[in-house]
Design an enzyme around this catalytic site. Structure first.
Site, PDB file in Angstrom:
ATOM      1  N   ASP A  59       0.880  -1.184   0.000  1.00  0.00           N
ATOM      2  CA  ASP A  59       0.000   0.000   0.000  1.00  0.00           C
ATOM      3  C   ASP A  59       0.915   1.231   0.000  1.00  0.00           C
ATOM      4  OD1 ASP A  59      -2.117   1.752   0.419  1.00  0.00           O
ATOM      5  OD2 ASP A  59      -2.180   1.397   2.583  1.00  0.00           O
TER       6      ASP A  59
HETATM    7  C1  SPV Z   1      -6.783   1.633   4.448  1.00  0.00           C
HETATM    8  O1  SPV Z   1      -7.587   0.777   4.803  1.00  0.00           O
HETATM    9  O2  SPV Z   1      -6.210   1.608   3.359  1.00  0.00           O
HETATM   10  C2  SPV Z   1      -6.490   2.764   5.330  1.00  0.00           C
HETATM   11  C3  SPV Z   1      -6.672   2.621   6.761  1.00  0.00           C
HETATM   12  O3  SPV Z   1      -6.041   3.780   4.854  1.00  0.00           O
HETATM   13  S1  SPV Z   1      -5.123   2.266   7.458  1.00  0.00           S
HETATM   14  O4  SPV Z   1      -4.569   1.101   6.782  1.00  0.00           O
HETATM   15  O5  SPV Z   1      -5.378   2.055   8.866  1.00  0.00           O
HETATM   16  O6  SPV Z   1      -4.247   3.410   7.250  1.00  0.00           O
HETATM   17 MG    MG Z   2      -5.359   3.592   2.954  1.00  0.00          MG
END
Ligand code: SPV
Ligand code: MG
Length: 292
Positions: A59
């Site tokens: 991510d």
């Molecule tokens: C996501 O679910 O992509 C988020 C929430 O941004 S977190 O992973 O807690 O940042």
């Molecule tokens: Mg996110």
């Protein structure tokens, strides 16, 4: 567009309601549909979930806006509850944020959440205690102002996400940013934290009196219930990644049993029947329609 307007109004009304909005993170269309089936109020299109489950990549701003939008649209198509799309940092600079608003709004999603992480973003939950830079507050406020000016319907919701506590800039910085983002026109503020005691968040809540609805993602303070977080002042609570993690665990267990037993029926007890899958996507209805 009628349907999109209703979802947006539901989300807006939920942000003012006496009950909290409980949104659950989805990583694909089926998880979104199942979240609706279980009675939750909204879908969170998790950037973490989509990059992990649809692309098997970190991510870290590697999923493009087009890919993220396609994922959000597939989810939005199969639910009637509002979809809030995690748009990371808006996929680039100010012009990317504006284009993101145009595209997501026209696609019909109820709202977006945009954070002040620099491009390329880091996932907020990933280890790392070091202080790191964020998009400067004035620049982020300018982007939010441009985003709000770009939206074509009054109902579309913009959630401004603050990473000050995650990036070690402290409560004062978080409060200043919340003021600036509220002034720029944000409809709600997501204050993120990984302090499991909730002290940081409590500090923010006691100091910031800006009046906008507040959003929490309790991934790293998971022992607080929705009701407890609501009592503390949060109007929307996002359970962002539990469904993805459940799916990964189930896949790990099933694959491990299949590898050991080398027989399909060895996992029968742990999996849904085939007809359950047909029912989930209304297969019989499709054939009935064709046979009419
Ligand atoms: C996501 O679910 O992509 C988020 C929430 O941004 S977190 O992973 O807690 O940042
Ligand atoms: Mg996110």
């Amino acid at each position: 567009m009628e349907k999109a307007t209703n979802k947006r109004l539901n989300l807006r009304e939920g942000l003012k309601d006496s009950k909290p909005i409980v949104a659950v993170g989805a990583h694909d269309a089926l998880s979104a549909q199942m979240i609706q089936k279980h009675g939750f109020d909204a879908i969170w299109v998790s950037g973490f979930g989509v990059s992990t489950m649809q692309f098997a990549i970190p991510d870290a701003n590697l999923v493009t806006m087009t890919e993220a939008l396609a994922a959000a649209t597939r989810m939005d198509t199969v639910v009637d509850i509002p979809v809030v799309a995690d748009c990371d940092n808006g996929f680039g600079g100010l012009a990317n944020v504006v284009r993101t608003i145009h595209e997501y709004e026209r696609a019909g999603v109820a709202g977006v959440c945009i954070e002040d992480n620099l491009f390329p973003k880091r996932n907020s939950l990933f280890n790392g205690k070091a202080k790191r830079d964020l998009i400067p507050m004035e620049e982020q406020a300018k982007r939010i102002k441009a985003a709000k000016a770009a939206q074509e319907t009054e109902e579309f919701v913009f959630i401004a996400r603050i990473e000050s506590l995650i990036a070690r800039h402290g409560i004062e910085d978080a409060c200043r940013r919340a003021d600036a983002y509220a002034e720029a026109g944000a409809d709600a503020i997501l204050i993120h934290s990984k302090d499991k005691t909730l002290q940081e968040i409590e500090g923010f809540l006691s100091q910031w009196q800006g009046g906008l609805p507040l959003v929490a993602v309790p991934s790293l303070f998971p022992t607080f219930t929705v009701e407890e977080l609501h009592k503390k002042g949060f109007q929307m609570i996002i359970l962002a990644n539990q469904v993805m993690r459940a799916a990964i665990k189930a896949m790990e267990q099933t694959l491990s049993t299949l590898q050991q037993k080398r027989c399909a029926s060895a996992v029968d007890e742990d999996i849904v029947p085939i007809n359950y899958v047909f029912d989930l996507v209304k297969t019989a209805e499709l054939y009935a329609l064709e046979d009419k």
